[in-house]
Design a protein around this motif. Structure first.
Motif, PDB file in Angstrom:
ATOM      1  N   GLU A 190       0.457   9.123   1.911  1.00  0.00           N
ATOM      2  CA  GLU A 190       1.293   8.466   0.907  1.00  0.00           C
ATOM      3  C   GLU A 190       0.519   8.472  -0.415  1.00  0.00           C
ATOM      4  O   GLU A 190      -0.660   8.128  -0.449  1.00  0.00           O
ATOM      5  N   PRO A 191       1.164   8.875  -1.509  1.00  0.00           N
ATOM      6  CA  PRO A 191       0.440   8.967  -2.781  1.00  0.00           C
ATOM      7  C   PRO A 191       0.078   7.599  -3.349  1.00  0.00           C
ATOM      8  O   PRO A 191       0.460   6.555  -2.818  1.00  0.00           O
ATOM      9  N   LEU A 192      -0.660   7.636  -4.433  1.00  0.00           N
ATOM     10  CA  LEU A 192      -1.145   6.415  -5.068  1.00  0.00           C
ATOM     11  C   LEU A 192       0.018   5.588  -5.615  1.00  0.00           C
ATOM     12  O   LEU A 192       0.954   6.111  -6.229  1.00  0.00           O
ATOM     13  N   GLU A 193      -0.052   4.323  -5.354  1.00  0.00           N
ATOM     14  CA  GLU A 193       0.883   3.357  -5.928  1.00  0.00           C
ATOM     15  C   GLU A 193       0.076   2.228  -6.557  1.00  0.00           C
ATOM     16  O   GLU A 193      -0.919   1.774  -5.986  1.00  0.00           O
ATOM     17  N   GLU A 194       0.534   1.790  -7.704  1.00  0.00           N
ATOM     18  CA  GLU A 194      -0.214   0.765  -8.443  1.00  0.00           C
ATOM     19  C   GLU A 194       0.686  -0.429  -8.719  1.00  0.00           C
ATOM     20  O   GLU A 194       1.850  -0.286  -9.109  1.00  0.00           O
ATOM     21  N   THR A 195       0.161  -1.596  -8.523  1.00  0.00           N
ATOM     22  CA  THR A 195       0.822  -2.849  -8.865  1.00  0.00           C
ATOM     23  C   THR A 195      -0.081  -3.611  -9.831  1.00  0.00           C
ATOM     24  O   THR A 195      -1.130  -3.120 -10.244  1.00  0.00           O
ATOM     25  N   ARG A 196       0.321  -4.775 -10.176  1.00  0.00           N
ATOM     26  CA  ARG A 196      -0.475  -5.567 -11.109  1.00  0.00           C
ATOM     27  C   ARG A 196      -1.785  -6.015 -10.492  1.00  0.00           C
ATOM     28  O   ARG A 196      -2.724  -6.332 -11.210  1.00  0.00           O
ATOM     29  N   SER A 197      -1.851  -6.034  -9.169  1.00  0.00           N
ATOM     30  CA  SER A 197      -3.064  -6.540  -8.527  1.00  0.00           C
ATOM     31  C   SER A 197      -3.809  -5.493  -7.708  1.00  0.00           C
ATOM     32  O   SER A 197      -4.982  -5.680  -7.390  1.00  0.00           O
ATOM     33  N   GLU A 198      -3.160  -4.377  -7.308  1.00  0.00           N
ATOM     34  CA  GLU A 198      -3.816  -3.415  -6.416  1.00  0.00           C
ATOM     35  C   GLU A 198      -3.497  -1.980  -6.787  1.00  0.00           C
ATOM     36  O   GLU A 198      -2.484  -1.686  -7.433  1.00  0.00           O
ATOM     37  N   LEU A 199      -4.359  -1.123  -6.261  1.00  0.00           N
ATOM     38  CA  LEU A 199      -4.106   0.304  -6.157  1.00  0.00           C
ATOM     39  C   LEU A 199      -4.110   0.639  -4.661  1.00  0.00           C
ATOM     40  O   LEU A 199      -5.010   0.233  -3.942  1.00  0.00           O
ATOM     41  N   THR A 200      -3.121   1.381  -4.213  1.00  0.00           N
ATOM     42  CA  THR A 200      -3.039   1.700  -2.778  1.00  0.00           C
ATOM     43  C   THR A 200      -2.617   3.146  -2.586  1.00  0.00           C
ATOM     44  O   THR A 200      -1.854   3.702  -3.389  1.00  0.00           O
ATOM     45  N   PHE A 201      -3.099   3.743  -1.529  1.00  0.00           N
ATOM     46  CA  PHE A 201      -2.608   5.031  -1.039  1.00  0.00           C
ATOM     47  C   PHE A 201      -2.960   5.126   0.441  1.00  0.00           C
ATOM     48  O   PHE A 201      -3.772   4.346   0.956  1.00  0.00           O
TER      49      PHE A 201
END
Length: 875
Positions: A114-125
């Motif tokens: 799953e590609p990178l996803e960014e929120t106000r508090s985290e970066l996830t992939f």
């Protein structure tokens, strides 16, 4: 906090909602598990990892069940960085790493799910599942350095280990990933270090850490100037996103733009190989200082002082030959990546085997070549470590099991590796092998599976074995191939003790019996008999008697092997079933089989030995049984005799204890003494069963003489005067028998309150009758006189009138009876009372008869002696 962050993440990320993330660790990343749990629908749970600034959690896809690793960076980690520009540098570096992995696809690069996803508090992939990083292994190596004489296995506090073959395989994988970056992607990594090498669930080394990836410089100096970034270390930002000066090539640090190229990654790879072999540390420790790094690279590297010492000598000849060709001051003398892969360090048989088995290479091979390789693999497997066999070779072999043609060549290798697995690890392999149990057509595959049944029994629990492995045995018994049946029958005896009773009796015994009945092959028939022999010790007597003994009786052929095998089964059964079954079923069969014409003298002697042994058992046990019956009869007779002579006891006509007399319920009208005395009757004699005349006694007894409620009873004949004793009754006699004129009416006598008075009342109110014929219903236990002698004196008495007419009555000697209790003398006497004679002689069975004929009325019937029958005047 991590769990809370993960929970909040679910509501913000659409891609992560398809995964189950395991926030509770159940094992360390160093677990040697095969991580095949996804095939069973049960996710593998591991401890969260730290790779740089990323937290890596294990997860499972909700639909496919595939294991993954979820990478999470919490932005609050860099809250200590005051400068927004520096924060952005950190975030941009992390974004670059994830985005570069998304764009680049190669088997030796970390695979993005799953590609990178960014929120106000985290970066996830999300990536493929990983179990650790090389930095964790080296950290353990630096803390647990092996001394001289240690083997090549490397390990640490977390239990991770790495052997030479795994290092060779891993370095080759990293070099192939770098070749892809240099040749296809035209990129330079610039960040080769232990944190950038990740290890997946199969033990493969995966290249990651693309935070400083840069395009390869072109020939234009201006372009090189733009692409070059000075490797400055800024202490204001986390060290995880900064340059790794300990692994960076000297031309990049010292020479600067225009002097570096793809060789910088080769130098870094050499430092990595050095760290793995020599205590977990690179050749030089620069502590993030450019000045220190320059000194080491200009002086120590050139002088070669980094080579030497005890650890260097332990590295091995090939390693000592390779490292100086990689760790050099300038890029020109270094080996290129293609040359590196052909070095003798990577040319061992084990490495060649792993390269051939690599999925990208093995899939393109023809079947015949694959079969030849798999046959030779069994010979070289002992040269691999258990860890490498579990994590690298076994998964590759399991992936090839879909090809039925290769199964006879694959299974020996798979089962050889399974012998080194723990029970938990084997539990992950069994579901991959279990579908093969239904392949009835492939006899060779079935034979290999059957040969591994002992290993299955050792690696599984009884419950798992019954549910998962027993179907293999059932299918083999139903096979059309006799060699398969013979093979599985030979494996059954060793399993009987571990099977539950219901499975053995209800399923396995039935299927073996079917094979026994249908087969015509001697070898298969003998194997079924051996199975029966193993089951005899477990099955109960009823099953042996009702099923197995009749089944063995169906043997008609006289082959000596079959007969001798049957003899062993009969001998085992004969020692367990009841003696009746031995005598009636087993021994007749043994005698019939012993007459076989093909038996030798020794074999016939064995039959005779078994027959005699079983016959002795029958004789011994049956004699004990008969003696036990005789002792029981003697005890019963002793008890009966003691009861007959004991006060308060009497025996009925059948030799049983008179229960009413025992509990004292008879003759209760006269009090306790009256009941005791009145129920005794004639001592030592069994007269009649009182239970047969209970209703007569109740009907004739006055209401005032008993504590029982009144019973409305209408007799069919004239009632007689009730007795105080329920055992003695007077029977009415027809009046025509006596001369009514000779007797006078006698006044009624009231019932006395004691036993003797009761007896007097009975005798005075009872019509005079001939003496009874007394008989013994059971032989006495001790000698007695030959006959009874009541010694009762008779006196004439006035006749009384009864409902039947005039009837005589016996006079019992009124004066004597009034003065003392009636005496019943049981001593035998030959003298009869006056006017009477004993017709039976002197025995107990004599009958008193009158000496003169009684006159009878003209209108009455005449009775002769035979009409008296067994008349008993005491009843």
């Amino acid at each position: 906090m991590l769990a809370a962050a993960t929970t909040s993440l679910f509501g913000k990320s659409s891609s992560l909602s398809a995964y189950t993330i395991h926030t509770t660790p159940t094992s360390t990343p160093s677990s040697s598990s095969l991580n095949l749990a996804s095939t069973q629908g049960q996710p593998s749970k591991r401890k969260p990892l730290s790779v740089g600034l990323w937290k890596v959690l294990s997860g499972t896809h909700k639909t496919t069940g595939k294991d993954v690793s979820v990478w999470i960076f919490e932005k609050r980690v860099i809250d200590g960085v005051r400068s927004p520009q520096l924060k952005e540098i950190v975030l941009e570096t992390l974004r670059k790493e994830a985005q570069s992995l998304t764009k680049l696809r190669h088997p030796d690069l970390l695979q993005i799910t799953e590609p990178l996803e960014e929120t106000r508090s985290e970066l996830t992939f999300v990536t493929e599942a990983i179990t650790g990083s090389l930095s964790g292994i080296l950290r353990d190596l630096s803390e647990n350095v092996h001394g001289p004489g240690s083997d090549r296995n490397r390990g640490g506090s977390a239990g991770l280990e790495v052997d030479e073959v795994e290092i060779q395989k891993g370095v080759l994988q990293v070099s192939r990933a770098l070749s892809f970056l240099h040749n296809q992607a035209k990129l330079v990594h610039l960040n080769i270090n232990p944190d950038a090498i990740l290890i997946n669930t199969k033990g493969d080394w995966k290249l990651s850490g693309l935070t400083h990836i840069t395009p390869i410089p072109s020939s234009s100096s201006s372009a090189n100037q733009q692409k070059y970034v000075y490797p400055e270390v800024d202490n204001r930002i986390p060290s995880q996103v900064q340059w790794k000066l300990d692994y960076l090539a000297p031309e990049y640090i010292i020479d600067g733009p225009g002097s570096w190229g793809t060789g910088v990654d080769v130098y870094s790879l050499g430092c990595l190989l050095f760290a793995v072999h020599l205590g977990g540390k690179p050749p030089f420790r620069n502590n993030g200082s450019i000045q220190t790094a320059t000194t080491h690279l200009e002086q120590d590297l050139v002088q070669g002082s980094w080579r030497g010492g005890r650890r260097w000598q332990e590295a091995g000849d090939e390693v000592r030959d390779l490292l100086p060709k990689l760790i050099t001051r300038h890029a020109q003398p270094r080996l290129s990546l293609p040359t590196l892969q052909s070095h003798s360090y990577f040319s061992s048989l084990a490495i060649s085997t792993l390269n051939f088995l690599d999925p990208s290479n093995f899939a393109s091979k023809p079947r015949e070549e694959k079969a030849s390789f798999l046959k030779g693999l069994l010979r070289v497997l002992p040269g691999f470590s258990d860890r490498l066999k579990r994590r690298k070779i076994l998964p590759s072999l399991l992936d090839e099991m879909k090809d039925v043609y290769l199964l006879p060549f694959l299974l020996p290798d798979v089962f050889e590796i399974c012998k080194t697995l723990t029970n938990d690890e084997f539990a992950e392999v069994l579901p991959r092998v279990q579908p093969l149990f239904d392949l009835k057509d492939s006899a060779q595959t079935m034979l290999m599976l059957i040969e591994s049944i002992p290993m299955f029994a050792q690696k599984t629990s009884p419950e798992v074995f019954r549910k998962s492995v027993m179907p293999l045995i059932y299918h083999a018994l139903e096979s059309e191939h006799s060699n398969v049946q013979e093979k599985v029958l030979g494996a059954i005896p060793s399993l009987c003790d571990n099977l539950d009773y219901s499975t053995l009796q209800d399923i396995l015994l039935v299927k073996v019996a079917i094979v026994f009945t249908k087969t015509t092959l001697l070898s298969v028939k003998v194997e079924t008999l051996r199975c029966f022999l193993a089951m005899v010790t477990i099955l109960d007597k009823a099953v042996l008697t009702q099923k197995l003994v009749p089944l063995l009786a169906k043997i008609r052929t006289k082959g000596e092997l079959r007969i001798m095998a049957t003899l062993a089964v009969h001998e085992a059964m004969g020692m367990k079933v009841d003696r009746e079954a031995v005598a009636g079923l087993v021994l007749p069969q043994l005698w019939a089989m012993s007459m076989g014409p093909l038996l030798s003298v020794d074999q016939f002697g064995k039959f005779m030995s078994v027959i005699k042994s079983l016959g002795n058992r029958v004789e011994r046990e049956h004699l004990e049984h008969l003696r036990a019956i005789r002792r029981a009869d003697e005890q019963t007779s002793t008890f009966a005799g003691a009861s007959a002579t004991a006060p308060g006891f009497s025996m009925n006509g059948g030799g049983e204890v008179d229960f009413e007399a025992l509990v004292g319920s008879k003759g209760t009208t006269g009090g306790s003494n009256g009941a005791a005395n009145g129920s005794r009757g004639v001592q030592g004699l069994s007269l009649d069963d009182p239970w047969d005349r209970t209703d007569d006694w109740l009907a004739s007894a006055p209401a005032t003489s008993s504590t029982r409620p009144a019973v409305n009873y209408t007799p069919t004949h004239a009632p007689t005067t009730p007795t105080a004793c329920g055992r003695l009754k007077a029977r009415p006699v027809p009046a025509s028998t006596f001369n009514t004129a000779a007797f006078a009416a006698e006044p009624a006598v009231s019932r006395p309150n004691n036993a003797m008075g009761s007896m007097n009342g009975i005798m005075q109110s009872t019509p005079a009758l001939p003496p009874p014929q007394v008989q013994m219903t059971r032989a006495p236990l001790s000698p007695r006189p030959a006959g009874p002698n009541y010694n009762i004196s008779l006196a004439p008495q006035a006749p009384t009138t009864s409902v039947f007419g005039a009837a005589p009555s016996l006079s019992m000697g009124t004066s004597m009876m009034a003065s003392k209790p009636m005496a019943m003398n049981t001593t035998p006497s030959t003298a009869a009372p006056p006017g009477w004679t004993n017709s039976g002689g002197m025995g107990m069975g004599g009958v008193l008869q009158p000496t003169r004929k009684i006159e009878q009325a003209s209108n009455k019937k005449t009775f002769n002696d035979a009409d008296w029958g067994d008349f008993d005047p005491l009843k």
